[in-house]
Design a protein around this motif. Structure first.
Motif, PDB file in Angstrom:
ATOM      1  N   GLY A  35       0.842  -1.188   0.000  1.00 46.80           N
ATOM      2  CA  GLY A  35       0.000   0.000   0.000  1.00 46.80           C
ATOM      3  C   GLY A  35       0.877   1.237   0.000  1.00 46.80           C
ATOM      4  O   GLY A  35       1.796   1.356   0.816  1.00 46.80           O
ATOM      5  N   LEU A  36       0.593   2.159  -0.937  1.00 46.57           N
ATOM      6  CA  LEU A  36       1.464   3.334  -1.101  1.00 46.57           C
ATOM      7  C   LEU A  36       0.669   4.624  -0.966  1.00 46.57           C
ATOM      8  O   LEU A  36       0.817   5.561  -1.741  1.00 46.57           O
ATOM      9  N   GLY A  37      -0.207   4.673   0.027  1.00 43.85           N
ATOM     10  CA  GLY A  37      -0.978   5.879   0.303  1.00 43.85           C
ATOM     11  C   GLY A  37      -0.222   6.767   1.292  1.00 43.85           C
ATOM     12  O   GLY A  37       0.990   6.898   1.227  1.00 43.85           O
ATOM     13  N   GLY A  38      -0.990   7.336   2.221  1.00 39.95           N
ATOM     14  CA  GLY A  38      -0.384   8.244   3.201  1.00 39.95           C
ATOM     15  C   GLY A  38       0.645   7.564   4.078  1.00 39.95           C
ATOM     16  O   GLY A  38       1.651   8.163   4.466  1.00 39.95           O
ATOM     17  N   LEU A  39       0.419   6.313   4.394  1.00 42.22           N
ATOM     18  CA  LEU A  39       1.405   5.577   5.193  1.00 42.22           C
ATOM     19  C   LEU A  39       2.567   5.118   4.311  1.00 42.22           C
ATOM     20  O   LEU A  39       3.720   5.482   4.528  1.00 42.22           O
ATOM     21  N   GLY A  40       2.251   4.319   3.303  1.00 38.96           N
ATOM     22  CA  GLY A  40       3.298   3.666   2.520  1.00 38.96           C
ATOM     23  C   GLY A  40       4.235   4.626   1.796  1.00 38.96           C
ATOM     24  O   GLY A  40       5.441   4.395   1.753  1.00 38.96           O
ATOM     25  N   SER A  41       3.678   5.720   1.230  1.00 38.85           N
ATOM     26  CA  SER A  41       4.558   6.636   0.482  1.00 38.85           C
ATOM     27  C   SER A  41       5.534   7.319   1.431  1.00 38.85           C
ATOM     28  O   SER A  41       6.709   7.523   1.101  1.00 38.85           O
ATOM     29  N   ASN A  42       5.057   7.655   2.622  1.00 37.80           N
ATOM     30  CA  ASN A  42       5.948   8.276   3.613  1.00 37.80           C
ATOM     31  C   ASN A  42       6.966   7.285   4.164  1.00 37.80           C
ATOM     32  O   ASN A  42       8.139   7.619   4.341  1.00 37.80           O
ATOM     33  N   ILE A  43       6.509   6.073   4.441  1.00 36.65           N
ATOM     34  CA  ILE A  43       7.416   5.052   4.987  1.00 36.65           C
ATOM     35  C   ILE A  43       8.532   4.771   3.984  1.00 36.65           C
ATOM     36  O   ILE A  43       9.714   4.697   4.347  1.00 36.65           O
ATOM     37  N   ALA A  44       8.168   4.638   2.715  1.00 40.53           N
ATOM     38  CA  ALA A  44       9.171   4.329   1.685  1.00 40.53           C
ATOM     39  C   ALA A  44      10.244   5.409   1.632  1.00 40.53           C
ATOM     40  O   ALA A  44      11.447   5.104   1.553  1.00 40.53           O
ATOM     41  N   PHE A 125      -2.105  -0.266   4.112  1.00 37.83           N
ATOM     42  CA  PHE A 125      -3.368  -0.101   3.395  1.00 37.83           C
ATOM     43  C   PHE A 125      -4.217   0.971   4.087  1.00 37.83           C
ATOM     44  O   PHE A 125      -3.894   1.400   5.194  1.00 37.83           O
ATOM     45  N   ASP A 126      -5.350   1.313   3.468  1.00 37.82           N
ATOM     46  CA  ASP A 126      -6.233   2.254   4.164  1.00 37.82           C
ATOM     47  C   ASP A 126      -7.530   1.622   4.666  1.00 37.82           C
ATOM     48  O   ASP A 126      -8.125   2.112   5.610  1.00 37.82           O
ATOM     49  N   GLY A 150      -0.243  -0.371  10.442  1.00 37.67           N
ATOM     50  CA  GLY A 150      -0.717   0.945  10.893  1.00 37.67           C
ATOM     51  C   GLY A 150      -2.223   0.913  11.063  1.00 37.67           C
ATOM     52  O   GLY A 150      -2.940   0.548  10.141  1.00 37.67           O
ATOM     53  N   SER A 151      -2.701   1.268  12.250  1.00 32.26           N
ATOM     54  CA  SER A 151      -4.149   1.242  12.481  1.00 32.26           C
ATOM     55  C   SER A 151      -4.540   2.367  13.436  1.00 32.26           C
ATOM     56  O   SER A 151      -4.166   2.355  14.610  1.00 32.26           O
ATOM     57  N   GLY A 152      -5.282   3.350  12.906  1.00 28.36           N
ATOM     58  CA  GLY A 152      -5.748   4.454  13.750  1.00 28.36           C
ATOM     59  C   GLY A 152      -4.873   5.681  13.648  1.00 28.36           C
ATOM     60  O   GLY A 152      -3.986   5.891  14.489  1.00 28.36           O
TER      61      GLY A 152
ATOM     62  N   SER B  59      -8.802  -5.284  16.680  1.00 29.46           N
ATOM     63  CA  SER B  59      -9.711  -4.722  15.677  1.00 29.46           C
ATOM     64  C   SER B  59      -8.982  -3.638  14.900  1.00 29.46           C
ATOM     65  O   SER B  59      -8.443  -2.710  15.488  1.00 29.46           O
ATOM     66  N   PHE B  60      -8.972  -3.778  13.589  1.00 29.44           N
ATOM     67  CA  PHE B  60      -8.329  -2.755  12.769  1.00 29.44           C
ATOM     68  C   PHE B  60      -9.329  -1.664  12.413  1.00 29.44           C
ATOM     69  O   PHE B  60     -10.520  -1.924  12.268  1.00 29.44           O
ATOM     70  N   VAL B  61      -8.807  -0.446  12.291  1.00 31.04           N
ATOM     71  CA  VAL B  61      -9.646   0.675  11.868  1.00 31.04           C
ATOM     72  C   VAL B  61      -9.076   1.265  10.583  1.00 31.04           C
ATOM     73  O   VAL B  61      -7.886   1.131  10.283  1.00 31.04           O
ATOM     74  N   GLY B  62      -9.947   1.932   9.822  1.00 30.76           N
ATOM     75  CA  GLY B  62      -9.560   2.428   8.510  1.00 30.76           C
ATOM     76  C   GLY B  62      -8.773   3.723   8.561  1.00 30.76           C
ATOM     77  O   GLY B  62      -8.858   4.495   9.512  1.00 30.76           O
ATOM     78  N   GLY B  63      -8.011   3.952   7.484  1.00 34.03           N
ATOM     79  CA  GLY B  63      -7.212   5.169   7.338  1.00 34.03           C
ATOM     80  C   GLY B  63      -5.781   4.813   6.999  1.00 34.03           C
ATOM     81  O   GLY B  63      -5.252   3.836   7.503  1.00 34.03           O
TER      82      GLY B  63
END
Lengths: 213, 64
Positions: A35-44, A125-126, A150-152, B59-63
């Motif tokens: 996943g290369l969204g807000g998390l993945g692009s920054n992590i990379a 992922f999102d 990443g969650s939350g 429990s996973f949450v989205g975002g």
């Protein structure tokens, strides 16, 4: 135009900042980012700056205008596949980082073949369902790998509620584990990047054989 | 007794599936950790909860 430094010059600069032994570990490492969204692009980008030797980037999506508030893409990359756009960006930041891309959707069926090579896997992922799918799939197929999820990180709650938690010896979860994008609370660069930084940092610590968050 | 997400629960003898049916968790958004290991989803109806197990339903949450 500035001339691109040689591989040796870049390496020496990294050694100077991180230490000789640590840099050797980073340079020999290979990390998968799902996943290369807000998390993945920054992590990379954080991992490439740290001098990680090889990154395996996976995403099926293209850069959309709604991504620009928090993801590491620029206007001229709109419409490009995120894998290709991010590879271009990484190349100008860390030209000697080896980047492998797979432009596809990760599913329960292809986890085993896609993620076989890297010892450290980053879940970025999102959607909550996809996060759970990947965590379950990786832990079932590869119980000895390290998975950093990443969650939350949605909404505007305190930055201080984002943290890293060790769930098992091989699974770490970063985030507040509560704030859910599906509750319509928004998603902002500062808070998403905090979570990404937690994930990237935990990966570096694991590479240094430091297993506590 | 069994500890699930920090609470003492009387779930000994139930399978993970049977326990989850008594809760409101969205099954597609969770992972189950039991005594330090993630339980494979395919084993939820086989794994029986034992006395003194320590379980966490994550429990996973989205975002992202």
């Amino acid at each position: 135009m500035v001339e691109i430094p040689s591989k040796k010059e870049m390496y020496c600069a990294l050694e100077e900042r991180h230490g000789v032994e640590t840099q050797k570990k980073f340079s020999e490492a290979s990390v998968a980012i799902c996943g290369l969204g807000g998390l993945g692009s920054n992590i990379a980008i954080m991992l490439a700056r740290a001098g990680i030797g090889r990154l395996h980037l996976m995403d099926y999506d293209r850069v959309d205008i709604s991504n620009l508030n928090r993801q590491q893409y620029i206007v001229s990359q709109l419409g490009m596949y995120k894998t290709q756009a991010l590879r271009d960006t990484l190349h100008v930041i860390a030209p000697y980082c080896e980047v492998t891309i797979d432009t596809l959707r990760i599913t329960e069926q292809n986890i085993k073949e896609l993620l076989n090579d890297e010892k450290i896997i980053c879940e970025a992922f999102d959607k909550a369902e996809e996060k759970a799918m990947l965590v379950n799939g990786v832990m079932e197929n590869f119980p000895d790998k390290y998975l950093i999820s990443g969650s939350g990180m949605s909404g505007f709650s305190s930055a201080n509620s984002i943290r890293t938690r060790k769930v098992t010896d091989h699974l770490y979860i970063c985030g507040d584990e509560v704030s859910d994008m599906d509750d319509g609370i928004g998603l902002v660069a500062s808070r998403v990047t905090l979570c990404a930084a937690h994930q990237a940092h935990m990966i570096l610590r694991i590479l240094m054989q430091e297993y506590e968050p | 007794m069994v500890k699930i997400n920090g609470n003492l629960v009387d779930a000994v003898g139930k399978t993970i599936s049977q326990y989850l049916q008594t809760t409101d968790y969205e099954q597609k958004r969770i992972a189950v950790e039991r005594n330090g290991e993630i339980v494979p989803k395919s084993k939820y109806s086989e794994v029986t909860i034992q006395d003194e197990d320590v379980i966490e339903v994550v429990s996973f949450v989205g975002g992202g």
